[in-house]
Design an enzyme around this catalytic site. Structure first.
Site, PDB file in Angstrom:
ATOM      1  N   SER A 128     -10.254   6.912  -2.764  1.00  0.00           N
ATOM      2  CA  SER A 128     -10.371   7.364  -1.209  1.00  0.00           C
ATOM      3  C   SER A 128      -9.558   8.649  -0.990  1.00  0.00           C
ATOM      4  CB  SER A 128      -9.552   6.133  -0.477  1.00  0.00           C
ATOM      5  OG  SER A 128     -10.532   5.092  -0.445  1.00  0.00           O
ATOM      6  N   ASN A 140     -16.695  -6.682  -4.907  1.00  0.00           N
ATOM      7  CA  ASN A 140     -17.053  -5.299  -5.422  1.00  0.00           C
ATOM      8  C   ASN A 140     -15.721  -5.220  -6.567  1.00  0.00           C
ATOM      9  OD1 ASN A 140     -15.347  -2.412  -5.316  1.00  0.00           O
ATOM     10  ND2 ASN A 140     -17.302  -1.979  -4.434  1.00  0.00           N
ATOM     11  N   THR A 181     -11.815   0.858  -7.872  1.00  0.00           N
ATOM     12  CA  THR A 181     -10.851  -0.343  -8.296  1.00  0.00           C
ATOM     13  C   THR A 181     -11.017  -0.705  -9.624  1.00  0.00           C
ATOM     14  OG1 THR A 181     -10.667  -0.506  -5.818  1.00  0.00           O
ATOM     15  CG2 THR A 181      -9.622  -1.777  -7.275  1.00  0.00           C
ATOM     16  N   LYS A 185      -2.269  -0.667   6.865  1.00  0.00           N
ATOM     17  CA  LYS A 185      -3.354  -1.754   6.620  1.00  0.00           C
ATOM     18  C   LYS A 185      -3.626  -2.419   7.929  1.00  0.00           C
ATOM     19  CE  LYS A 185      -5.379  -3.622   2.997  1.00  0.00           C
ATOM     20  NZ  LYS A 185      -5.688  -2.798   1.705  1.00  0.00           N
ATOM     21  N   GLN A 230       0.752  -1.192  -0.166  1.00  0.00           N
ATOM     22  CA  GLN A 230      -0.142   0.067   0.081  1.00  0.00           C
ATOM     23  C   GLN A 230       1.008   1.325   0.107  1.00  0.00           C
ATOM     24  OE1 GLN A 230      -3.833  -0.590   0.502  1.00  0.00           O
ATOM     25  NE2 GLN A 230      -3.653   1.223  -0.559  1.00  0.00           N
ATOM     26  N   ASP A 281     -12.144  -3.073   2.869  1.00  0.00           N
ATOM     27  CA  ASP A 281     -11.225  -3.971   2.305  1.00  0.00           C
ATOM     28  C   ASP A 281     -12.341  -5.532   2.213  1.00  0.00           C
ATOM     29  OD1 ASP A 281      -8.858  -6.357   2.490  1.00  0.00           O
ATOM     30  OD2 ASP A 281      -8.344  -4.417   1.540  1.00  0.00           O
TER      31      ASP A 281
END
Length: 450
Positions: A375, A229, A194, A111, A96, A151
């Site tokens: 985000s 998703n 995403t 995370k 990340q 997530d």
């Protein structure tokens, strides 16, 4: 450093180490930065005790890995799944950090999550867990410190419960979580981001190397794994553009169609997953087969583009070889570290050979950064107390994915260490080197290394 008890983190670290070798040989002073950036700034572990519907106490482990804040507040999702452990969260936080750097936004890497499983739990049980989880996590996060997101296992419902717990606990309304509802601080396009961003990135790969695979053609066949998703909106964007979606999958099996899944089928999967159902329980669809215990990669004779969108290490060496045999030209990860190191070796080997059998691989830290990018845009909207339209957010997302692709292409051309003419640059090397340089340079400016 060796991390034998943390295999996922060791894999992510090895991948970065291999990609950085040519750059570090030319710039040996950065070796110290690489040594330092491997270690998280802070790891939080805590107990989460909550009450089930029978009034019995239950306990889970809670985590937050605050990996690197050189570029901004820690930013990364909260995963709720029985598989969650420190190795997985360290790998995700490490990835990340560099993914967020590639967006061009001011976000560090982090995370977190828990080994709590939302499946099979009532709304009240999930609410009680979220309140208990936030009672500890809320001491360590903030809009300018650490901004978690959703997530696996953490969707709109969970984000709502977590945000409400934080608001009541701290007595303030701030953008401390992203993925919020559209009517209370969320951003348009966030659920889609995403998947949409993945396709925007792939479109640049197509334009550069394989223009005959335009997603406006039904002859372009796209295999997608996962049914959450990311996979859902990836599939819908392919269908919107005019391409053919061959598959979706979940942990129990794959849904495949040689003629392509329809939008109605994808929407049916969305409804099913919203209720916690498995693909095996989807009502029969014309021309669609469900194959238990398999992922899509070995089930289809022709695949032009493969998009792993489920979880880490979902493409093995054997499956990678099957994809090459099926004529796959592009592999881009919608999931984080979706391919094993051995699978990446197959794809990178095919890329280096060039010619008709060439395969171009894009790592998740680049190709799936659209989610965290939006985000970041949600954080900006919250700070300004305003809401951008869907069109505005989508345009910004496209711009971010274009810049990310260009950065990866340029760095891959310069630092992959390859001299062969006519061979596509390594987007893997490009993403790793470009992300590392940006983080390392910020750390140096702050005096974290010298």
């Amino acid at each position: 450093m060796v991390h034998p008890q943390e295999p996922e983190f060791e894999q992510a670290l090895n991948e970065l180490s291999v990609s950085l070798r040519p750059f570090l040989e030319a710039n040996p002073s950065y070796a110290k930065a690489f040594e330092i950036v491997q270690i998280p700034e802070r790891i939080l572990q805590f107990r989460v005790t909550w009450e089930d519907d029978q009034g019995r106490p239950q306990v889970n482990r809670g985590f937050r890995v605050q990996y690197n804040s050189a570029l901004g507040p820690y930013k990364g999702g909260l995963r709720l799944h029985p598989s969650v452990n420190l190795s997985i969260l360290k790998f995700l936080g490490f990835e990340q950090t560099f993914k967020n750097a590639l967006t061009g936004l001011n976000m560090g890497g982090g995370k977190g999550g828990s080994d709590f499983d939302p499946k099979g739990k009532s709304d009240n049980e999930i609410r009680r867990f979220c309140v208990a989880f936030m009672s500890e996590l809320g001491k360590h996060i903030g809009k300018d410190t650490d901004v978690p997101a959703g997530d696996i296992g953490t969707g709109a419902r969970e984000i709502g419960f977590l945000f409400g717990a934080y608001r009541r606990m701290r007595g303030e309304w701030v953008g401390v979580l992203t993925g919020k509802g559209a009517t209370w601080g969320g951003s348009f396009i966030r659920p889609e981001a995403t998947g949409y961003g993945l396709i925007y990135y792939v479109e640049h790969m197509i334009a550069k190397a394989f223009p005959h695979l335009s997603l406006s053609k039904t002859s372009t066949k796209v295999a997608i794994s996962g049914s959450g998703n990311v996979a859902q909106y990836t599939a819908l964007k392919v269908l919107e553009l005019g391409g053919t979606v061959l598959s979706l999958s979940d942990s129990k099996g794959a849904l495949v169609s040689k003629d392509g899944l329809t939008e109605a089928t994808v929407r049916a999967v969305m409804d099913l997953k919203l209720k916690g159902g498995a693909l095996s329980s989807l009502p029969s669809q014309s021309g669609v087969a469900y194959v238990a215990g398999k992922r899509p990669w070995t089930l289809l004779e022709q695949i032009d583009i493969a998009l792993p969108c489920a979880t880490q290490n979902e493409v093995s060496r054997e499956e990678a070889e099957a994809l090459v045999k099926a004529g796959t030209k592009i592999v881009a990860e919608g999931s984080n570290m979706g391919c094993t190191m051995e699978a990446i070796g197959v794809f990178e080997g095919a890329r280096k050979k060039g010619g008709e059998g060439a395969v171009w691989y894009a790592p998740g830290k680049a190709s799936n950064c659209g989610g965290v990018a939006v985000s970041g845009l949600e954080m900006a909207q919250n700070s300004q107390r305003l809401v951008w339209t869907s069109e505005e957010v989508d345009a910004k997302l496209k711009g971010i994915m274009t810049e990310c692709y260009n950065i990866c292409l340029d760095a891959g051309s310069k630092w992959s260490g390859e001299k062969e003419e006519g061979v596509l640059p390594s987007l893997l090397s490009g993403a790793n080197v470009a992300g590392f340089i940006k983080v390392a340079d910020a750390m140096k400016a702050h005096g974290d290394w010298w």
